[in-house]
Design a protein around this motif. Structure first.
Motif, PDB file in Angstrom:
ATOM      1  N   ALA A   1      -1.441  -4.021  -9.792  1.00  7.79           N
ATOM      2  CA  ALA A   1      -0.349  -3.666  -8.890  1.00  7.79           C
ATOM      3  C   ALA A   1       0.470  -4.899  -8.557  1.00  7.79           C
ATOM      4  O   ALA A   1      -0.058  -5.915  -8.127  1.00  7.79           O
TER       5      ALA A   1
ATOM      6  N   GLY B   1      -5.738  -5.192  -4.641  1.00  7.40           N
ATOM      7  CA  GLY B   1      -6.872  -5.436  -5.520  1.00  7.40           C
ATOM      8  C   GLY B   1      -7.264  -6.902  -5.550  1.00  7.40           C
ATOM      9  O   GLY B   1      -6.593  -7.766  -4.970  1.00  7.40           O
TER      10      GLY B   1
ATOM     11  N   GLU C   1       2.426   1.669  -3.417  1.00  6.12           N
ATOM     12  CA  GLU C   1       1.486   2.246  -4.370  1.00  6.12           C
ATOM     13  C   GLU C   1       1.406   3.761  -4.195  1.00  6.12           C
ATOM     14  O   GLU C   1       1.324   4.505  -5.181  1.00  6.12           O
ATOM     15  N   ARG C   2       1.432   4.233  -2.956  1.00  6.66           N
ATOM     16  CA  ARG C   2       1.414   5.681  -2.723  1.00  6.66           C
ATOM     17  C   ARG C   2       2.668   6.334  -3.294  1.00  6.66           C
ATOM     18  O   ARG C   2       2.612   7.462  -3.810  1.00  6.66           O
TER      19      ARG C   2
ATOM     20  N   HIS D   1       2.141   6.721  -7.026  1.00  9.59           N
ATOM     21  CA  HIS D   1       1.246   7.839  -7.318  1.00  9.59           C
ATOM     22  C   HIS D   1       1.970   9.174  -7.135  1.00  9.59           C
ATOM     23  O   HIS D   1       1.793  10.103  -7.951  1.00  9.59           O
TER      24      HIS D   1
ATOM     25  N   ASP E   1       6.913  -1.179 -13.199  1.00 13.12           N
ATOM     26  CA  ASP E   1       6.089  -0.186 -12.533  1.00 13.12           C
ATOM     27  C   ASP E   1       6.174   1.171 -13.209  1.00 13.12           C
ATOM     28  O   ASP E   1       5.232   1.954 -13.153  1.00 13.12           O
TER      29      ASP E   1
ATOM     30  N   ARG F   1       3.534   1.081 -15.611  1.00 12.40           N
ATOM     31  CA  ARG F   1       2.237   1.368 -15.008  1.00 12.40           C
ATOM     32  C   ARG F   1       2.039   2.876 -14.859  1.00 12.40           C
ATOM     33  O   ARG F   1       0.949   3.396 -15.109  1.00 12.40           O
TER      34      ARG F   1
ATOM     35  N   ASP G   1       0.835  -1.201   0.000  1.00 10.94           N
ATOM     36  CA  ASP G   1       0.000   0.000   0.000  1.00 10.94           C
ATOM     37  C   ASP G   1       0.869   1.250   0.000  1.00 10.94           C
ATOM     38  O   ASP G   1       0.595   2.221  -0.715  1.00 10.94           O
TER      39      ASP G   1
ATOM     40  N   GLY H   1      -0.900   4.618 -16.763  1.00  7.16           N
ATOM     41  CA  GLY H   1      -1.982   4.926 -15.830  1.00  7.16           C
ATOM     42  C   GLY H   1      -2.052   3.844 -14.768  1.00  7.16           C
ATOM     43  O   GLY H   1      -2.303   2.674 -15.087  1.00  7.16           O
ATOM     44  N   LEU H   2      -1.802   4.218 -13.519  1.00  7.21           N
ATOM     45  CA  LEU H   2      -1.722   3.232 -12.443  1.00  7.21           C
ATOM     46  C   LEU H   2      -3.019   2.470 -12.236  1.00  7.21           C
ATOM     47  O   LEU H   2      -3.006   1.324 -11.775  1.00  7.21           O
ATOM     48  N   ASP H   3      -4.152   3.086 -12.568  1.00  9.21           N
ATOM     49  CA  ASP H   3      -5.431   2.414 -12.378  1.00  9.21           C
ATOM     50  C   ASP H   3      -5.762   1.458 -13.524  1.00  9.21           C
ATOM     51  O   ASP H   3      -6.748   0.721 -13.447  1.00  9.21           O
ATOM     52  N   ARG H   4      -4.950   1.439 -14.567  1.00 11.70           N
ATOM     53  CA  ARG H   4      -5.242   0.606 -15.738  1.00 11.70           C
ATOM     54  C   ARG H   4      -4.504  -0.730 -15.718  1.00 11.70           C
ATOM     55  O   ARG H   4      -4.881  -1.640 -16.455  1.00 11.70           O
TER      56      ARG H   4
END
Length: 311
Positions: free
Chosen positions: A141, A183, A36-37, A40, A128, A131, A33, A135-138
């Motif tokens: 992870a 996810g 991931e931050r 972003h 990464d 990614r 987590d 786009g990280l949401d596409r």
């Protein structure tokens, strides 16, 4: 003169200059987590790339490079204060996180943040960086746990196999069970196509829609292009998953793809990656973690990196 990826912006308007360093301090092993931050924050911020040769804008400008566990990384620092702390006496270039991600991953180079820091900084593998660029949401992870599917979806697979024979664009179909670090897990179908023209893509899309209609309730399904040489799921399937539909079965293999290249965290004979594989995960999609940099990361001449040639 602009390089192949265009001019480097001075940073994204509104981006918090301290967000990247704050996220970097929170990264720790198994803290996906927090990682991931960090991604972003990198996507929205900027870094200072260390130039081994030349200066920004000069024809001979070239990033520094380092090798960790057989993988290449370009070193960067996260602020002018970190640049001073690093003792770097050569030039540097300010560039946005998205732009450097887009330029590095295509040559399978990662980005190593603050290699001078206690503990060696944090490396961001090229998987990464891809990614961030896309786009990280596409994209899922990592690290990914990849395996053969154990789901009871025989009707779904049977329909796919039967109707794939009627879609001339389909050469073969593979499958994998994907468990992202962040996810929900999902079923990936690898699409090996003869062509990617709009009619062919539409025919394959319709095929997948018909099959998904008979998939077990709640089963998440995604597709992966087997021709994508940067997708870790496609790379794993090419190396480990036999097709469950193969139009050319029985013919002499021709090998439509080049050999599968290693990607960060993948096991390589004779080149283990200590401390990066997760328990029960012999062939991870990729892995991360803090590792010390190679000795003399900024002090010894390095082979040239054929990436960003300066502006």
């Amino acid at each position: 003169m602009p390089g192949p990826w265009g001019q480097a912006p001075a940073g994204r308007p509104g981006a918090d200059p301290g967000a990247l360093e704050q996220a970097l301090r929170e990264v720790a092993p198994e803290r996906w987590d927090a990682y991931e931050r960090l991604l972003h924050a990198l996507a929205e911020g900027q870094v200072l790339m260390l130039l081994w040769h030349g200066s920004p804008g000069s024809p001979d400008a070239q990033y520094g490079n380092m090798e960790i566990s057989g993988h290449g990384y370009a070193p960067a620092v996260t602020s002018p204060e970190q640049l001073t702390a690093s003792g770097w006496a050569r030039a540097h270039e300010v560039i946005s996180g998205r732009e450097i991600a887009a330029s590095l991953y295509r040559t399978r180079w990662g980005l190593w943040l603050n290699p001078h820091a206690p503990g060696g900084g944090v490396g961001v593998p090229w998987a990464d960086l891809r990614r961030i660029a896309a786009g990280l949401d596409r994209l899922p992870a990592g690290p990914l746990k990849l395996s053969e599917p154990q789901v009871n979806a025989q009707q779904f697979f049977a329909l796919l196999e039967r109707q794939a024979g009627e879609v001339r664009a389909v050469r073969a179909l593979r499958r994998a069970w994907v468990q992202p670090s962040v996810g929900e897990p999902y079923l990936a179908i690898g699409l090996d196509l003869y062509e990617s023209s709009p009619p062919a893509v539409e025919a394959v899309r319709a095929l997948m829609q018909r099959a998904i209609a008979v998939a077990p309730e709640g089963l998440a399904v995604s597709t992966v292009a087997m021709a994508d040489e940067y997708d870790p799921v496609a790379l794993w399937m090419r190396a480990n998953a036999r097709p469950f539909f193969d139009r050319e079965a029985g013919r002499p293999p021709t090998g439509p793809y080049p050999p599968v290249p290693p990607y960060p965290g993948q096991s390589m004979p004779g080149r283990p990656i200590p401390g990066q594989s997760m328990p029960g995960q012999p062939s991870p999609g990729w892995a991360y973690g803090t590792q010390p940099p190679a000795p003399g990361w900024g002090q010894q001449p390095q082979p040239p990196w054929p990436g960003y040639p300066g502006r």
